[in-house]
Enzyme design. Structure first.
Site, short mmCIF file in Angstrom:
data_model
loop_
_atom_site.label_atom_id
_atom_site.label_comp_id
_atom_site.label_asym_id
_atom_site.label_seq_id
_atom_site.Cartn_x
_atom_site.Cartn_y
_atom_site.Cartn_z
N CYS A 398 93.82 15.16 60.83
CA CYS A 398 95.11 14.59 61.20
C CYS A 398 96.22 15.62 61.04
O CYS A 398 96.33 16.51 61.87
CB CYS A 398 95.35 13.30 60.42
SG CYS A 398 96.48 12.21 61.29
N HIS A 525 90.61 10.23 61.37
CA HIS A 525 90.17 10.38 59.97
C HIS A 525 88.69 10.04 59.87
O HIS A 525 88.34 8.89 59.60
CB HIS A 525 90.97 9.44 59.07
CG HIS A 525 92.40 9.81 58.91
ND1 HIS A 525 92.87 10.57 57.87
CD2 HIS A 525 93.47 9.54 59.69
CE1 HIS A 525 94.17 10.74 58.00
NE2 HIS A 525 94.57 10.13 59.10
N GLU A 527 86.73 10.54 57.59
CA GLU A 527 86.30 10.18 56.22
C GLU A 527 86.15 8.68 56.02
O GLU A 527 85.37 8.24 55.18
CB GLU A 527 87.29 10.76 55.19
CG GLU A 527 88.69 10.14 55.15
CD GLU A 527 89.68 10.81 56.09
OE1 GLU A 527 89.23 11.42 57.08
OE2 GLU A 527 90.90 10.70 55.85
N1 GLN Z 1 102.29 13.11 59.65
C1 GLN Z 1 101.39 13.24 60.75
C2 GLN Z 1 101.59 12.16 61.79
O1 GLN Z 1 102.16 11.14 61.50
C3 GLN Z 1 99.95 13.24 60.27
C4 GLN Z 1 99.52 11.92 59.74
C5 GLN Z 1 98.24 11.99 58.94
O2 GLN Z 1 97.82 13.06 58.56
N2 GLN Z 1 97.64 10.85 58.66
O3 GLN Z 1 101.15 12.31 62.89
#
Ligand code: GLN
Length: 601
Positions: A398, A525, A527
């Site tokens: 992310c 994600h 994970e």
């Molecule tokens: N801050 C970034 C976004 O909102 C990444 C978010 C995250 O890593 N979950 O896109």
């Protein structure tokens, strides 16, 4: 429907969540279909707005629910797929009652905690417990309910009252109460002290709840005379007093419960002895034992913001454990505070700067997890740059993917001010931008959340191979920003490969460096869907690459599945701006745990 309620007493952080998950696993191993509900008595509607620093990670479900990390334990241990409604909070209950009141549904009555809030709690539990969570149809046999907090907390009172009423409502054979307590050992005399447990059980009884089973956390197994004492003072049969003593890893907890016949005690209370079989845990046992014997190390540098608190990145750590156990390696996580890598720290605290770089350089692989806000971002960019230039295996999740793109735009395209508009709204080279469907004024539940589909656009890439050459995958998301589609062409020309995209092909989901041993960034994600017996492919890739064994891993993944006719299925029907979430097809879960003080495994 049978209910097992798990409460906790004396102190928090006793491992109530792992106990409840382990009980669920044990009952499942006996052939029952198990679901679970977590009650969090705080006022937040959900965990979405809570700081991982204070509360541990925010776990994300397929349906986009942002929930307490304990739901991750349940999904992982029980191999189930929960919904946002499986996490009950005071906020959610009050909101539903207030909405009802505004609709006039209470017909002029005074709306009160008893009976309206307590009824709403009971109705919610009964409704959600029936939802099938294991991919089969029909309702589950048993619902494990974990009541967060400690008995006696003011905010859990309406729940205690509701659950007391609930035990009558469902009947004695359908309700089993397990109380998790503490038996401390005083160092001076080395004696196991039962008084805290006695007090906590008395308090529970005073509130109208009678425990059937006590699980006592202690450093060692309870001595026989101590068990007898607890039994007498707490009015719980001696065979229903279980000790959860310290074990090498949390995968042993279900085995501790089984060895002390906790399942028989529960099945007896619930009158299920005729229906359930003997627990079948062979696969689980061999994994727990394998984990104890691992000795060949693999070091992963975790470059994050909250490096002091492992709960903040719980699922990432669990996914690393799943992958390293599966790959036969002993995992060492080297925490690197991202801001310590920055030049500013070099001046302010040269020792911390030196130590951080030493850890990063010494690691076999680098992981930059998700995150929000600009603290440590420059350090994360430096970590991605270091991994890229030094051919060190890298996985960016992310924000970790976004910073890898920022580094590439700055270092390779030479766009020195390239940035995400999250950190520099006025940058001339916005390589990561705010997504059109986000909200800048409301924080809770306004991100791109939950399971969305990614289509592979490059077949001959590491991520596609690791996922078994499937044409698409469904993974969970939680973000507001994305790679700027208008810059993708330039980035690709310079060597960055966007191997996975969403159904519109305008949203970048996976980025790779083809000529690097393992450099993968993902907007999702992975994970959240990693399981002990089914590690996330991208984590497996990182661990294998960190051990210099990626080729072997890719070979075994590739042999699992082949692409139908070699065609990538990538429908273009949906419009970019209102793309709807893909239906999730493969939400099978797995298992992990933390006791609030840190990772057990
Ligand atoms: N801050 C970034 C976004 O909102 C990444 C978010 C995250 O890593 N979950 O896109």
């Amino acid at each position: 429907m049978k209910y097992v309620l798990v409460t906790g007493g004396v102190v928090s952080g006793l491992g109530k969540g792992v106990t409840a998950s382990s009980i669920g696993l044990l009952l499942k191993a006996c052939g029952l279909r198990v679901t679970s509900i977590k009650i969090d008595p705080y006022l937040n509607t959900d965990a979405g707005t809570m700081s991982p620093f204070e509360h541990g990670e925010v776990f994300v479900l397929d349906d986009g629910g942002e929930v307490d990390l304990d739901l991750g334990n349940y999904e992982r241990f029980l191999d189930i797929k929960l919904t946002r409604d499986h996490n009950i909070t005071t906020g959610k209950i009050y909101q539903s009652v207030i909405d009802k009141e505004r609709r006039g549904d209470y017909l002029g009555k005074t709306v009160q905690v008893v009976p309206h809030i307590t009824d709403a709690i009971q109705e919610w539990i009964e409704r959600v417990a029936m939802i099938p969570v294991d991919g089969k149809s029909g309702s589950p046999d048993v619902c494990v309910i974990e009541l967060g907090g400690t008995i006696g907390d003011i905010e859990s009172m309406p729940f205690i009252e509701a659950l007391g009423q609930f035990s009558y409502r469902v009947g004695t054979e359908n309700f089993c109460l397990i109380h998790v307590s503490l038996v401390p050992v005083l160092n001076v005399v080395g004696e196991q002290k039962t008084k805290p447990t006695q007090h906590s059980v008395r308090q529970l009884r005073g509130l109208g709840l009678t425990p059937h089973i006590l699980t006592c956390r202690s450093t060692m197994a309870l001595e026989e005379n101590v068990k007898v004492k607890v039994s007498q003072f707490c009015h719980v049969q001696a065979e229903n007093i279980i000790t959860l003593y310290d074990v090498p890893n949390i995968w042993h907890i279900p085995l501790l419960l089984r060895d002390q016949k906790a399942h028989e005690a529960i099945l007896k209370v619930l009158n299920l002895l005729g229906k359930a079989g003997k627990p079948e845990l062979d696969e689980w046992i061999s994994r727990a034992e394998k984990c104890d014997k691992l000795h060949e190390p693999v070091h992963i540098a975790m470059v994050g913001k909250y490096t002091g608190l492992s709960d903040s990145y719980l699922s990432v750590l669990k996914a690393l454990v799943h992958a390293s156990v599966s790959h036969g390696k002993k995992l060492f996580v080297d925490w690197v505070p991202a801001s310590d890598l920055e030049d500013a720290t070099k001046k302010e605290n040269p020792d911390a700067h030196k130590a951080a770089w030493k850890l990063l350089k010494g690691a076999d692989g680098v992981l930059v997890p998700g995150g929000f806000g600009d603290r440590g971002v420059q350090g994360k960019i430096l970590a991605a740059k270091y991994a890229r230039e030094n051919r060190k295996p890298f996985l960016g999740i992310c924000l970790g993917m976004q910073i890898a793109v920022i580094d590439f735009a700055r270092s390779v395209l030479g766009l020195k001010d390239a940035n995400s508009t999250e950190f520099d709204p006025n940058t001339k080279n916005p390589c990561v931008i705010f997504m059109p469907e986000g909200s800048k004024t409301h924080m809770g539940g306004t991100m791109r959340l939950g399971s969305r589909r990614t289509y592979f656009h490059v077949l001959d890439c590491k991520s596609a191979k690791l996922y078994g050459n499937r044409s698409f995958i469904d993974e969970r998301h939680r973000h507001r920003y994305e790679v700027n589609p208008d810059m993708v062409g330039r980035l690709e020309k310079a060597g960055l490969s966007f191997t996975g995209k969403d159904e519109t092909s305008r949203r970048m989901e996976i980025v790779e460096l083809p000529n690097h041993p393992y450099f993968v960034g993902v907007q999702f994600h992975p994970e959240f869907k990693s399981r002990p017996g089914k590690p996330s492919p991208l984590f497996l890739g990182l661990i294998a690459a960190a051990c210099g064994e990626l080729d072997v891993a890719l070979h075994s993944c590739g042999s699992q599945r082949t692409v139908l006719n070699g065609v990538v299925n990538c429908p273009m029907k949906l419009k970019y701006r209102n793309a709807t979430p893909a239906k999730c097809t493969n939400g099978l879960p797995d298992g992990v745990y933390s006791n609030g003080n840190g990772i057990y495994l």
